[in-house]
Design a protein around this motif. Sequence first.
Motif, short mmCIF file in Angstrom:
data_model
loop_
_atom_site.label_atom_id
_atom_site.label_comp_id
_atom_site.label_asym_id
_atom_site.label_seq_id
_atom_site.Cartn_x
_atom_site.Cartn_y
_atom_site.Cartn_z
N GLY A 180 39.01 40.28 37.74
CA GLY A 180 38.23 39.39 37.28
C GLY A 180 38.50 38.03 37.66
N VAL A 221 37.57 33.59 37.23
CA VAL A 221 36.56 32.18 37.01
C VAL A 221 36.16 31.57 37.91
CG1 VAL A 221 37.19 32.52 34.65
CG2 VAL A 221 38.43 30.96 35.86
N PRO A 269 38.04 34.56 29.67
CA PRO A 269 37.61 33.70 30.73
C PRO A 269 37.47 32.24 30.53
CG PRO A 269 36.19 35.68 30.40
CD PRO A 269 37.31 35.60 29.31
N TRP A 299 29.71 28.32 29.43
CA TRP A 299 29.56 29.42 30.39
C TRP A 299 28.30 29.47 30.59
CZ3 TRP A 299 25.92 33.38 29.85
CH2 TRP A 299 26.08 34.62 30.65
N SER A 330 27.86 35.17 34.80
CA SER A 330 28.85 35.92 35.23
C SER A 330 28.06 36.90 36.35
CB SER A 330 29.55 36.93 34.36
OG SER A 330 30.10 36.25 33.40
N LEU A 376 34.37 40.74 39.04
CA LEU A 376 33.34 39.79 37.85
C LEU A 376 33.73 38.43 37.99
CD1 LEU A 376 30.83 40.22 36.49
CD2 LEU A 376 32.15 40.49 34.38
N HIS A 435 33.05 34.69 36.45
CA HIS A 435 32.49 34.08 35.13
C HIS A 435 32.46 32.52 35.51
CE1 HIS A 435 33.51 37.54 32.85
NE2 HIS A 435 34.46 37.68 33.30
N LYS A 462 30.35 31.57 45.64
CA LYS A 462 30.61 31.12 44.15
C LYS A 462 30.24 29.50 44.54
CE LYS A 462 35.33 30.16 44.18
NZ LYS A 462 35.54 30.09 45.72
#
Length: 184
Positions: free
Chosen positions: A44, A46, A85, A106, A109, A120, A122, A167
């Motif tokens: 995962g 961020v 995260p 946040w 995700s 994944l 975040h 992203k």
Amino acid sequence: MNSLEEKTLRTENIFSGKVISLQVEEVELPNGKTSKREIIKHPGAVAVIAVNDEGKIVMVEQYRKALERTIVEIPAGKLEKGEQPKVCAVRELEEETGYVCGKIEWLISFYTSPGFADELVHLYVATGLEKKEDAAQTDEDEFVNVVEVTVEEALNLIREQKIYDAKTAYAVQYLQMKKALENK
């Protein structure tokens, strides 16, 4: 088992590295036949949409060996084992850009490539940025240039394919949409 689920019959671990591992799974398909799936396992990550007081997005320019080119991205990084995260987002922002944030929230995700990977990401929004006195402390094998751009400049970087990852494109489009809604 739902009508689309694939039941795992056997898993073979092919490779285990510092960032990813690869496994091949034999699966039973919904129609009863079998097939193989190659799956990348990832801990995962961020990513941070960092916006300074002038409304500019703080990004990093970095060479990406898989692409054999340099691209411009929002700060991002892999989660360490057991790391939350939000903690990772604050750490990555500071390490890659030298900025600390007064506020981090946040946003969403999402899976990056669910056809073959479980990564994944975040996504956070950081504001109230303050540049630290000492320079950014990237990993010893990571070299970046910090760039600050407006949303319009970021859109141009997308058109020029200098911003070329999902992203970051998502982040720019989020800010574009937010700006449009605020100006209504």
